[in-house]
Design a protein around this motif. Sequence first.
Motif, PDB file in Angstrom:
ATOM      1  N   ASN A 232       1.173  -0.999   0.297  1.00 18.74           N
ATOM      2  CA  ASN A 232       0.181  -0.202  -0.494  1.00 18.74           C
ATOM      3  C   ASN A 232       0.847   1.349  -0.056  1.00 18.74           C
ATOM      4  OD1 ASN A 232      -1.952   1.576  -0.028  1.00 18.74           O
ATOM      5  ND2 ASN A 232      -2.623   1.510   2.264  1.00 18.74           N
ATOM      6  N   THR A 234       2.351   5.023  -1.930  1.00 16.50           N
ATOM      7  CA  THR A 234       3.034   5.515  -2.961  1.00 16.50           C
ATOM      8  C   THR A 234       4.719   6.614  -2.817  1.00 16.50           C
ATOM      9  OG1 THR A 234       0.768   6.035  -2.234  1.00 16.50           O
ATOM     10  CG2 THR A 234       1.968   7.964  -3.641  1.00 16.50           C
ATOM     11  N   SER A 263      -4.257  11.423   4.586  1.00 18.60           N
ATOM     12  CA  SER A 263      -5.573  11.468   3.475  1.00 18.60           C
ATOM     13  C   SER A 263      -6.437  10.256   3.560  1.00 18.60           C
ATOM     14  CB  SER A 263      -4.682  10.537   2.657  1.00 18.60           C
ATOM     15  OG  SER A 263      -5.149  10.156   1.540  1.00 18.60           O
ATOM     16  N   GLU A 265      -7.514   8.509   1.772  1.00 17.04           N
ATOM     17  CA  GLU A 265      -7.977   7.562   0.530  1.00 17.04           C
ATOM     18  C   GLU A 265      -6.834   6.347   0.825  1.00 17.04           C
ATOM     19  OE1 GLU A 265      -7.753  10.093  -0.419  1.00 17.04           O
ATOM     20  OE2 GLU A 265      -9.860  11.189  -1.036  1.00 17.04           O
ATOM     21  N   GLU A 267      -6.237   5.135   3.694  1.00 14.87           N
ATOM     22  CA  GLU A 267      -6.535   3.966   4.972  1.00 14.87           C
ATOM     23  C   GLU A 267      -7.385   3.317   4.419  1.00 14.87           C
ATOM     24  OE1 GLU A 267      -5.291   3.536   8.323  1.00 14.87           O
ATOM     25  OE2 GLU A 267      -5.209   6.158   7.818  1.00 14.87           O
ATOM     26  N   ALA A 268      -8.409   4.161   3.500  1.00 17.84           N
ATOM     27  CA  ALA A 268      -9.353   3.118   2.943  1.00 17.84           C
ATOM     28  C   ALA A 268      -8.952   2.100   2.139  1.00 17.84           C
ATOM     29  CB  ALA A 268     -10.155   4.297   1.906  1.00 17.84           C
ATOM     30  N   ARG A 269      -7.627   2.764   1.452  1.00 23.49           N
ATOM     31  CA  ARG A 269      -6.443   1.230   0.466  1.00 23.49           C
ATOM     32  C   ARG A 269      -6.717   0.425   1.354  1.00 23.49           C
ATOM     33  NH1 ARG A 269      -4.440   5.805  -2.344  1.00 23.49           N
ATOM     34  NH2 ARG A 269      -2.279   5.299  -1.190  1.00 23.49           N
TER      35      ARG A 269
END
Length: 272
Positions: A232, A234, A263, A265, A267-269
């Motif tokens: 996970n 970036t 962000s 997003e 955490e959601a990923r």
Amino acid sequence: MSLETAGGRTLRVARWRLDKPSDHPPVLFFNGIGANIEAVSPLAEALSDRGFIMFDMPGVGGSPEPTVPYNPFTMSWTAAKILDKFGISEVDVMGVSWGGAMAQHFALQHSGRVRRVVLCATTAGMLMVPGNPAALTKMANPRRYIDPKFMNEHFQTLYGGAIDKARPKDAHIGRLTPPTPRGYFYQLLAMLGWTSVPGLPFLKQPTLIMMGGDDQIVVPINGKILASLIPNSTLVEIEDGGHLFLLTHEEQSIRTIREFLDSPEAEARAAA
């Protein structure tokens, strides 16, 4: 700032805003090799909406000379003990260069205490693509800490990137204090043979990897290696940034770090 004893070691520890309410966990920061707290204080001050904690490694900055060597496992354990002393249960862990390796190890060893990870200008350890030999040779020379003329002459070779603004460069040189010879040697020794490669596929926390596109010490391909191994993650490359892009590209770096840490997003990923 205070001297704290944890894990059998006495270390100089700096804290920012730990006593102030925040919607964010504090940042636990691991510094580059031989670098003292003052070198990173502008970053701690810029992340003004959250707490920040870091310490000088043994024999570096204001931490006493080490008596016995250490390794990433024992120093991660010591870092956890320091967090315990200040009642910190969860952190976002961040590291630059040598400290980026420590941040990886801490996140793997103490995964239950880490929400997110930020890795800057760093590698997976022993299995890395080496940088420019001229830069690496000068990086290993302790004169860069004690001889401003040497540092000024070789700053571009050492750190690359956009250094046409004299003030950030001079300010950085002015904040450095030399580590002791033993302190510097023990930091080198700590990572001898170390690699995070077997563990990175199990690093589940959202992870930001930042690399300088003009880094002569940790070449950008190392960031791609990290990104390929961390599920996970970036990857952000600072186009003309050198090894010290956190200094030379401060506004862009702070904006990128803050956007990632805040962000939803990411955490959601991770949850997915």
